[in-house]
Structure formats: C-alpha cells, structure tokens
Design a protein around this motif. Structure first.
Motif, mmCIF file in Angstrom:
data_model
loop_
_atom_site.group_PDB
_atom_site.id
_atom_site.type_symbol
_atom_site.label_atom_id
_atom_site.label_comp_id
_atom_site.label_asym_id
_atom_site.label_seq_id
_atom_site.Cartn_x
_atom_site.Cartn_y
_atom_site.Cartn_z
ATOM 1 N N SER A 42 100.400 142.152 44.726
ATOM 2 C CA SER A 42 99.968 140.535 44.480
ATOM 3 C C SER A 42 102.485 140.390 43.964
ATOM 4 O O SER A 42 102.081 139.453 44.805
ATOM 5 N N ARG A 43 103.466 140.780 43.958
ATOM 6 C CA ARG A 43 104.306 140.545 43.914
ATOM 7 C C ARG A 43 104.959 140.052 44.990
ATOM 8 O O ARG A 43 105.843 139.270 45.620
ATOM 9 N N TRP A 44 104.540 141.558 46.205
ATOM 10 C CA TRP A 44 105.287 141.291 47.703
ATOM 11 C C TRP A 44 104.641 139.712 48.677
ATOM 12 O O TRP A 44 104.579 140.086 49.932
ATOM 13 N N HIS A 109 98.313 127.691 46.588
ATOM 14 C CA HIS A 109 98.390 128.239 48.263
ATOM 15 C C HIS A 109 98.467 129.333 47.559
ATOM 16 O O HIS A 109 98.681 130.449 47.826
ATOM 17 N N ASP A 110 100.080 129.745 47.407
ATOM 18 C CA ASP A 110 100.986 131.055 46.697
ATOM 19 C C ASP A 110 100.284 131.592 46.318
ATOM 20 O O ASP A 110 100.479 133.158 46.135
ATOM 21 N N VAL A 111 99.350 131.362 44.764
ATOM 22 C CA VAL A 111 98.581 132.328 43.937
ATOM 23 C C VAL A 111 97.795 133.019 45.278
ATOM 24 O O VAL A 111 97.655 133.494 44.587
ATOM 25 N N GLY A 112 97.309 131.616 45.010
ATOM 26 C CA GLY A 112 95.886 132.214 46.077
ATOM 27 C C GLY A 112 96.271 133.873 47.190
ATOM 28 O O GLY A 112 95.950 134.749 47.215
ATOM 29 N N ALA A 113 97.768 133.601 47.960
ATOM 30 C CA ALA A 113 98.429 134.628 48.485
ATOM 31 C C ALA A 113 98.798 135.833 47.717
ATOM 32 O O ALA A 113 98.327 137.291 48.235
ATOM 33 N N ALA A 114 99.455 135.652 46.677
ATOM 34 C CA ALA A 114 98.992 136.655 45.720
ATOM 35 C C ALA A 114 97.933 137.259 45.103
ATOM 36 O O ALA A 114 98.044 138.818 45.269
ATOM 37 N N ALA A 115 96.980 136.791 45.121
ATOM 38 C CA ALA A 115 95.204 137.155 44.553
ATOM 39 C C ALA A 115 95.018 138.229 45.893
ATOM 40 O O ALA A 115 94.465 138.799 45.657
ATOM 41 N N SER A 116 95.457 137.139 47.643
ATOM 42 C CA SER A 116 94.721 138.128 48.234
ATOM 43 C C SER A 116 95.687 139.608 48.380
ATOM 44 O O SER A 116 94.823 139.783 49.203
ATOM 45 N N ASN A 117 97.136 139.729 48.273
ATOM 46 C CA ASN A 117 97.300 140.157 48.160
ATOM 47 C C ASN A 117 96.348 141.971 47.575
ATOM 48 O O ASN A 117 96.506 143.064 47.652
ATOM 49 N N LEU A 118 96.219 141.588 46.521
ATOM 50 C CA LEU A 118 96.199 141.913 44.971
ATOM 51 C C LEU A 118 94.362 142.340 45.347
ATOM 52 O O LEU A 118 94.545 143.923 44.880
ATOM 53 N N LEU A 127 89.028 150.866 44.814
ATOM 54 C CA LEU A 127 88.538 149.530 43.781
ATOM 55 C C LEU A 127 87.576 148.035 44.321
ATOM 56 O O LEU A 127 88.601 147.158 45.092
ATOM 57 N N PHE A 128 87.565 147.178 43.410
ATOM 58 C CA PHE A 128 87.281 145.873 44.129
ATOM 59 C C PHE A 128 87.567 144.974 42.737
ATOM 60 O O PHE A 128 87.318 145.134 41.768
ATOM 61 N N VAL A 129 87.586 143.999 43.457
ATOM 62 C CA VAL A 129 87.745 142.481 42.820
ATOM 63 C C VAL A 129 87.125 141.769 42.785
ATOM 64 O O VAL A 129 86.835 141.042 44.042
ATOM 65 N N HIS A 130 86.742 141.098 41.723
ATOM 66 C CA HIS A 130 85.748 139.023 42.189
ATOM 67 C C HIS A 130 86.158 138.531 40.874
ATOM 68 O O HIS A 130 86.451 138.259 39.577
ATOM 69 N N GLN A 131 87.026 137.578 41.700
ATOM 70 C CA GLN A 131 88.067 136.538 41.412
ATOM 71 C C GLN A 131 86.855 135.623 40.694
ATOM 72 O O GLN A 131 86.038 134.550 41.910
ATOM 73 N N MET A 132 86.668 134.377 40.028
ATOM 74 C CA MET A 132 86.463 133.886 39.216
ATOM 75 C C MET A 132 87.005 132.551 38.906
ATOM 76 O O MET A 132 88.164 132.768 38.220
ATOM 77 N N ALA A 133 85.872 130.993 39.023
ATOM 78 C CA ALA A 133 86.322 129.888 38.540
ATOM 79 C C ALA A 133 85.757 129.535 37.427
ATOM 80 O O ALA A 133 86.563 128.550 36.818
ATOM 81 N N GLY A 134 84.597 130.120 37.256
ATOM 82 C CA GLY A 134 83.979 129.711 36.070
ATOM 83 C C GLY A 134 84.694 130.328 34.864
ATOM 84 O O GLY A 134 84.331 131.256 34.407
ATOM 85 N N PHE A 135 85.293 129.633 34.353
ATOM 86 C CA PHE A 135 86.607 129.741 32.873
ATOM 87 C C PHE A 135 86.683 128.327 32.554
ATOM 88 O O PHE A 135 87.010 127.455 32.968
ATOM 89 N N ASP A 136 87.073 128.948 30.973
ATOM 90 C CA ASP A 136 87.860 127.549 30.275
ATOM 91 C C ASP A 136 89.211 127.708 29.683
ATOM 92 O O ASP A 136 89.908 128.576 29.960
ATOM 93 N N ALA A 137 90.010 126.582 31.145
ATOM 94 C CA ALA A 137 90.800 126.303 31.031
ATOM 95 C C ALA A 137 92.102 125.948 30.121
ATOM 96 O O ALA A 137 92.709 126.402 29.856
ATOM 97 N N GLN A 138 91.414 125.259 29.723
ATOM 98 C CA GLN A 138 92.288 124.885 28.867
ATOM 99 C C GLN A 138 91.926 126.041 27.435
ATOM 100 O O GLN A 138 93.080 126.119 26.508
ATOM 101 N N LYS A 139 90.661 126.453 27.573
ATOM 102 C CA LYS A 139 90.802 127.407 26.194
ATOM 103 C C LYS A 139 91.787 129.102 26.072
ATOM 104 O O LYS A 139 92.855 129.274 25.494
ATOM 105 N N ALA A 140 92.129 128.900 27.882
ATOM 106 C CA ALA A 140 92.869 129.748 28.039
ATOM 107 C C ALA A 140 94.280 129.880 27.911
ATOM 108 O O ALA A 140 94.935 130.537 27.344
ATOM 109 N N ARG A 141 94.711 128.083 28.387
ATOM 110 C CA ARG A 141 95.976 127.495 27.872
ATOM 111 C C ARG A 141 96.244 128.030 26.724
ATOM 112 O O ARG A 141 97.776 128.207 25.353
#
Length: 202
Positions: A42-44, A109-118, A127-141
């Motif tokens: 992700s760093r690269w 876009h760039d965060v997505g690129a880092a996640a795609s690299n990961l 290994l496998f990755v499952h990315q999720m939009a279903g979360f409470d962003a305010q709670k995470a904040r």
C-alpha cells in the motif's frame, strides 16, 4: 483453496484474475511478515504529487479490544461475517495537500490505489481482502479520534480463505456464484460520452 478465477475476455495476470472478495475467512492467524508485506504494498501506490494521502488503522484478533472497536464500526450485516477475519483495517483519506493546503480532490482515488495494491499483494500471499462501504464513518471518527481534514473511506477484512459452509445459506450462494463484470463497451468510450470505443468493439 476455493478457486474463483475471473473469466476474462482478454489476458490479465493471474493475481488480478484471482482477486475476489470472499466473506468466509479462516481463523488462521495472518503472519506478521505477510501483514507487513501488505502494508508495504500500500505504501508504494501512486498518488497525486506523491502526497500519499492514506492512513490505515489496523487491528488483529490478537488485540481483542482494538479489534472489537473496529468491528463495532461495521453495520450489523458486515459484523456477522467479518468477525471471522483475523485482521480488520480502516482506510482514511487526507483531504488537503501538504504542499499548499489546497483541497486534494484525488485523495479518495489515491486511497483506492493503495488499497488495490494491498489487495493484489494479498493474492500473491494466498490471502484475501474484502473491502466494505457498510460502516458508520462518524462512529469510526469518534472511536479513533480522526481529526478534521481526514475522512474514513472503507473498512477492510483480511485473512486466509475459509469454507463457504460457515456462512448463512444466502451468503453461501453469493460466495459460490460466478463472478461478473460489465463489458468493456459499457465504460470505455471514444469521441463522446457513452460512445463505445472502436478499440473494444469486436
């Protein structure tokens, strides 16, 4: 391992064909060196002005309290299956450039690129990755004291592939269903919007 290779129209690398988003995860621990490889990938990733506007909040099941905090940010449906993944992450975008303080409209876009690299590196390590939009962003904040100027983007579950039979019946069917994608003619245009490029018309 359940193979769910994409049936591509044109040749792509097997790392891309093999990337998919399962919900059934094994309880096998993800080794620290492999997890560090994912983070290094992700760093690269490429980013606008090399600003690298991503941060990742990470917790493993070996850190029960931190893992529970991340898990609690997911909507109930995602909690029901993601709790079996040995690693959870939250990606966060920095919304302004360090270089001049202006809005970085490419941050997501760039965060997505880092996640795609990961995710691609994960496939290379079985290994496998499952990315999720279903979360409470305010709670995470709130949970993680994410400051103004940063935006939670996605939750990410990571682990070794588990057995679909461990999922509820409705999710088992999704896990085993053939993978599909839009045809190239639906999103590759030349000349005008919605005008399929000659390049992708057989």
């Amino acid at each position: 391992m359940l193979e769910n290779l994409a049936e591509t129209q044109y040749t792509v690398h097997d790392l891309i064909r093999g990337r998919w988003s399962p919900r059934a995860f094994s309880n096998r621990t993800v080794e620290r060196d492999k997890l560090l490889s994912l983070l290094e990938a992700s760093r690269w990733a490429a980013s606008s002005y090399n600003e690298q506007p991503w941060s990742l909040i990470v917790a493993t099941q070996d850190q029960p309290s931190e893992y529970a905090r991340l898990l609690s940010c997911l909507v109930e449906f995602n909690q029901s299956w993601a709790q079996s993944a040995p690693v959870l992450m939250l990606s966060v975008a920095k919304l302004h450039f360090d270089r001049n303080g202006k809005e970085n409209r490419h941050a997501f876009h760039d965060v997505g690129a880092a996640a795609s690299n990961l995710a691609t590196q994960a496939i290379a390590l079985d290994l496998f990755v499952h990315q999720m939009a279903g979360f409470d962003a305010q709670k995470a904040r709130t949970q993680f004291s994410i400051p103004d100027g940063y935006e939670p983007v996605a939750m990410i579950a990571i682990g070794y592939l588990g057995h679909p039979q461990t999922l509820p019946e409705a999710l088992q069917a999704q896990e085993l269903a053939p993978r599909t994608r839009k045809a190239l003619t639906e999103f590759v245009f030349t000349g005008a919007w919605d005008q399929a490029s000659d390049l992708v018309i057989d």
